[in-house]
Design a protein around this motif. Structure first.
Motif, short mmCIF file in Angstrom:
data_model
loop_
_atom_site.label_atom_id
_atom_site.label_comp_id
_atom_site.label_asym_id
_atom_site.label_seq_id
_atom_site.Cartn_x
_atom_site.Cartn_y
_atom_site.Cartn_z
N GLY A 25 0.78 -1.23 0.00
CA GLY A 25 0.00 0.00 0.00
C GLY A 25 0.81 1.28 0.00
O GLY A 25 0.26 2.36 -0.21
N ALA A 26 2.11 1.20 0.21
CA ALA A 26 2.97 2.39 0.21
C ALA A 26 3.36 2.74 -1.22
O ALA A 26 3.26 1.93 -2.13
N ARG A 27 3.79 3.98 -1.44
CA ARG A 27 4.29 4.41 -2.75
C ARG A 27 5.81 4.37 -2.81
O ARG A 27 6.41 4.60 -3.86
N GLU A 28 6.44 4.07 -1.67
CA GLU A 28 7.90 4.05 -1.61
C GLU A 28 8.33 3.09 -0.50
O GLU A 28 7.73 3.05 0.57
N ILE A 29 9.38 2.32 -0.78
CA ILE A 29 10.00 1.49 0.26
C ILE A 29 11.52 1.63 0.14
O ILE A 29 12.04 2.05 -0.89
N VAL A 30 12.22 1.29 1.20
CA VAL A 30 13.68 1.28 1.21
C VAL A 30 14.13 -0.17 1.23
O VAL A 30 13.66 -0.96 2.05
N VAL A 42 6.99 4.27 -6.69
CA VAL A 42 5.94 4.14 -7.69
C VAL A 42 5.64 5.55 -8.20
O VAL A 42 5.36 6.45 -7.42
N THR A 43 5.72 5.74 -9.51
CA THR A 43 5.49 7.05 -10.10
C THR A 43 4.00 7.33 -10.25
O THR A 43 3.17 6.44 -10.05
N LYS A 44 3.69 8.56 -10.65
CA LYS A 44 2.30 8.94 -10.91
C LYS A 44 1.70 8.11 -12.04
O LYS A 44 0.50 7.90 -12.09
N ASN A 45 2.56 7.64 -12.96
CA ASN A 45 2.11 6.82 -14.09
C ASN A 45 2.14 5.33 -13.76
O ASN A 45 2.09 4.49 -14.65
N ASP A 46 2.29 4.99 -12.47
CA ASP A 46 2.29 3.62 -11.98
C ASP A 46 3.45 2.79 -12.51
O ASP A 46 3.33 1.61 -12.79
#
Length: 52
Positions: A25-30, A42-46
């Protein structure tokens, strides 16, 4: 001098992991690899971007 024994066993196929399982569910992970941290975004364009 000794050489490593050679095996003719085929490599297993690469693991298949859904991005949703990593991101949860996150848009970013490390991701840490060899002591270095990388960001998977994850970009705006998925699309996915991996940044050091």
């Amino acid at each position: 001098m000794t050489d490593a024994p050679q095996t003719n066993a085929p490599e297993p196929p690469p693991r298949h992991i859904e991005s949703a399982a990593l991101l949860q569910g996150a848009r970013e992970i490390v991701i840490e690899h060899a002591g270095q941290c990388y960001r998977l975004l994850v970009t705006k364009n998925d699309k996915l971007i991996l940044q050091k």
